[in-house]
Design a protein around this motif. Structure first.
Motif, PDB file in Angstrom:
ATOM      1  N   GLY A 599       0.809  -1.220   0.000  1.00  0.00           N
ATOM      2  CA  GLY A 599       0.000   0.000   0.000  1.00  0.00           C
ATOM      3  C   GLY A 599       0.834   1.257   0.000  1.00  0.00           C
ATOM      4  N   LEU A 600       1.819   1.338   0.911  1.00  0.00           N
ATOM      5  CA  LEU A 600       2.672   2.527   0.972  1.00  0.00           C
ATOM      6  C   LEU A 600       3.514   2.644  -0.295  1.00  0.00           C
ATOM      7  N   GLY A 601       4.008   1.513  -0.791  1.00  0.00           N
ATOM      8  CA  GLY A 601       4.783   1.537  -2.033  1.00  0.00           C
ATOM      9  C   GLY A 601       3.976   2.081  -3.189  1.00  0.00           C
ATOM     10  N   TRP A 602       2.696   1.676  -3.262  1.00  0.00           N
ATOM     11  CA  TRP A 602       1.824   2.172  -4.328  1.00  0.00           C
ATOM     12  C   TRP A 602       1.584   3.670  -4.192  1.00  0.00           C
ATOM     13  N   LEU A 603       1.372   4.144  -2.974  1.00  0.00           N
ATOM     14  CA  LEU A 603       1.149   5.574  -2.764  1.00  0.00           C
ATOM     15  C   LEU A 603       2.359   6.386  -3.236  1.00  0.00           C
TER      16      LEU A 603
END
Length: 739
Positions: A599-603
């Motif tokens: 999730g954080l990587g995608w953001l």
């Protein structure tokens, strides 16, 4: 047995034997066997031989050989529109290729024999671009293709009067040219990885060395883990090269690049686990041999368990159907296995040889040794009080407020995990390459100036399709722009092919979703014409069909491999900890951090770096590494708590376990995350995305899961954290209470 092994590696003479064996094995293998770098095969197929698109391509090659071969696309472009002089130059190049064919060149469209109006039919509607195909024999070596394209550039330069391959695509008034298509992509991809192994290894070594110097401030100690990793690589590389040479495995540049990072990152971690334990024992034992034996006994179990966890998790990739995943299994697992052995044999031997001087200038000594040292200097020894570190404070916090810590950690990770639901995936390999790569520039020009579907038509081949309204059934589909007239095979007239032009980007998700619809429409048309067994009379090929098969195999591998990895780790944890409860929450926490890392990587990738979609292979790559490596840190910390629980109340064991392992796991996590982050420096988006997400996941395990979440859950569960094993009975009334 553990004591005997430790005594062997720490023995006065046997430690030298251990070092000699490693040197001899590394030298002999390096001399006798080929390096893995020389055995790389970067064009190995990823799809199964029975994949529908592969079967379709084989059918096309067999019955429509004029359309077979590997094409290079010479993309001619002028922003203001191609001129008569440009067409003359294109015809001059074509004439030379027709009269003097390049090595392995196949049929060529005779543009030089066409009048100008006919030639303009191959031009884009806006008149700015002409994509000229030049086909070559299948399985032509990349080096041969590269030499051929250099000759094409020479011909173009001579015909145009200047080098059009150096002219910018945008902003220039001159004629520009780029080589795209499978040939151009293959040449450029090989060039990207040409020196990647050396650059990546150099950057990783330098980064690890700097971090070790900053963390431990000891030049000798900083070098020892690198020596261990270097020997492991020296043994792993020729073994993999030999296996590849025998045809047992296939290795490519991408796998070797990630293997190098994994070896230095995880290998340094294993070395630090042992070195830190040895350092602690040297403050208790005056004999370095006794200290090493105690360190080996205390750290070997956790190191071996951590290593086997990673090895088995990576070996699970052998279950993959998609070639890129399968090619990772053996190189990665073998590298970790050899590194684990090195950290339990070579590193203890080196530490025994160098002794306390390994930690110069901050040499660890026992209290008695410090007193003697002070006496020799004529000074009075004063024992220093224990310094309170951040790890001490964290340990105190998690046992004082375990519910608060647990809820906070789950809330943070949960919010980030929720962001993973918005991830978009792509299976377009081209999008992984740099935007300024020549073949991608040419690809973009075609994409911008031709109808979307013309970039990569879908080819439908049918058998016994006479009388069937194929074109009508296919044209009725929403994603189809138009369909060519059926073309009968010159080899066997019962076979016919149609070119289906989509009205959407052929590399998009919508285009992939249209593939089964195209197949179903063709089958339905055959059934309506009375064709028996119509399902076996239709083949759908092309790049969009290949991407659809890639997605299907990737989804299948995710469904199979992820549960297998979790199952293998669960079995290992049960065998090591003998606790069902601990196994459940240790696996659960790393799963949560894995999804949060996605999730954080995608953001970051989407909102900061402007990435529209991540490569479809990323979730499985990241899963295998983060689940296995995340458990490494959990195992090392929980092992400390388990051991201390035998001699002290649980909360005190948790506090001291967190405090004791805090610095080494933090150091190891920073080094591992930094090494994965090195991948982000390479000009390949799939490696940038993988390196970023994996580094984020490692940092989450290092700074959230390991110091806070896992010990807090252990404190909440209390004696049930050990269930069903029975913990050593300790008088809980002696428990130290924390406010």
């Amino acid at each position: 047995m553990i004591n005997k092994l430790a005594s062997f590696f720490a023995g006065k003479y046997t430690r030298w034997v251990t070092l000699f064996v490693w040197v001899a094995v590394a030298v002999l293998l390096t001399v006798a066997l080929p390096s893995v770098g020389g055995m790389e095969k970067n064009n190995a197929p990823n799809l199964q031989a029975n994949s529908p698109s592969v079967l379709a391509d084989e059918t096309i090659k067999q019955y429509f050989p004029s359309g077979a071969g590997v094409p290079a696309l010479i993309v001619w472009h002028r922003e203001s529109g191609l001129t008569d002089a440009d067409y003359a130059s294109i015809q001059a190049v074509t004439k030379e290729l027709a009269e003097n064919p390049l090595e392995a060149q196949r049929e060529l469209i005779p543009l030089h024999l066409m009048p100008l109006p006919a030639l303009q039919q191959f031009t884009s509607e806006d008149g700015t671009t002409l994509a000229q195909p030049v086909s070559f024999e299948e399985a032509t070596e990349t080096e041969v293709l590269k030499e051929n394209m250099e000759k094409v550039k020479e011909l173009a330069t001579a015909a145009v009067g200047n080098d059009p391959f150096l002219v910018p695509i945008k902003g220039a008034s001159e004629l520009s040219a780029r080589i795209s298509g499978p040939v151009g992509i293959s040449i450029d991809a090989t060039g990207l990885f040409q020196n990647a192994d050396f650059v990546l290894m150099s950057a990783t070594v330098l980064l690890v060395l700097i971090l070790l110097l900053l963390i431990y401030r000891s030049p000798i100690l900083a070098v020892i883990p690198l020596v261990g990793v270097g020997f492991a690589y020296a043994v792993t590389s020729p073994l993999l090269g030999w296996m590849a040479g025998e045809g047992w495995i296939t290795v490519d540049s991408q796998a070797i690049a990630i293997m190098t990072v994994l070896l230095f990152g995880a290998g340094t971690d294993y070395c630090l686990f042992f070195i830190t334990r040895f350092r602690q024992e040297l403050t208790k034992e005056s004999s370095r041999s006794a200290a090493l034996i105690h360190a080996f006994k205390g750290a070997s179990g956790a190191i071996a368990m951590s290593g086997f966890t990673v090895v088995l998790s990576l070996l699970a990739l052998l279950l993959a159907k998609y070639g890129a995943y399968d090619r990772f299994a053996v190189p990665f697992s073998l590298a970790i296995l050899i590194m684990m052995i090195a950290s339990l044999t070579l590193i203890p031997a080196l530490m025994s040889i160098i002794g306390r001087k390994s930690f110069y200038p901050f040499i660890p000594r026992t209290e008695e040794m410090e007193k003697e040292r002070a006496a020799k200097r004529g000074k009075t020894y004063r024992a220093e009080g224990k310094r309170r570190t951040i790890s001490d404070k964290v340990g105190k916090l998690v046992v004082a407020k375990p519910w608060t810590v647990t809820i906070a950690c789950i809330a943070v990770l949960g919010v980030l995990a929720a962001a993973s639901t918005g991830i978009k995936y792509t299976y377009d390999l081209m999008s992984s390459f740099p935007e300024n790569m020549p073949s991608r520039e040419g690809f973009t020009v075609i994409q911008n100036h031709y109808a979307p579907g013309e970039l990569a038509p879908v080819t439908v081949v049918v058998r016994n399709g006479e009388g069937a309204n194929l074109a009508g059934g296919l044209t009725a589909l929403r994603e189809v722009d138009h369909v060519s007239e059926p073309k009968a095979s010159e080899i066997d007239a019962v076979y016919s092919s149609l070119s289906v032009i989509l009205n959407v980007n052929p590399y998009s998700q919508n285009a992939m979703d249209a593939i089964p619809q195209i197949r179903d429409a063709a089958i339905e048309a055959l059934k309506n014409a009375g064709i028996v067994d119509a399902e076996r009379q239709v083949w759908v090929g092309g790049q969009t069909a290949a991407q659809y098969d890639t997605k299907m195999l990737t989804d299948r591998d995710n469904r199979v491999i992820m549960p297998v990895v979790i199952g293998l780790i669960a079995v290992l944890l049960l065998l090591y900890l003998r606790s069902v409860t601990a196994t459940i929450y240790l696996i659960g926490t790393v799963l949560l951090s894995y999804v949060a890392a996605l999730g954080l990587g995608w953001l970051i990738l989407h909102h900061v770096m402007g990435v529209d979609a991540i490569q479809g292979a990323i979730p499985l790559y990241a899963f295998v590494f983060l689940i296995a490596l995340g458990e490494d840190y959990n195992i090392f910390m929980i092992s400390s708590i388990w051991q201390k629980r035998k001699t002290m109340p649980l909360l005190q064991a948790i506090r001291e376990g967190v405090s004791e392992t805090g610095s080494v796991i933090t150091s190891a996590g920073l080094i591992l995350a930094a090494t994965f982050a090195v991948l982000a420096t390479l000009p390949i988006q799939v490696l940038v995305q993988f390196g970023l997400i994996t580094a984020i996941g490692v940092l989450m395990d290092t700074f959230i899961v390991r110091p806070f979440l896992v010990p807090a859950i252990t404190a909440i569960l209390g004696k049930y954290a050990f269930w069903p094993s029975k913990a050593t009975s300790v008088d809980e009334s002696k428990q130290v209470h924390y406010e």
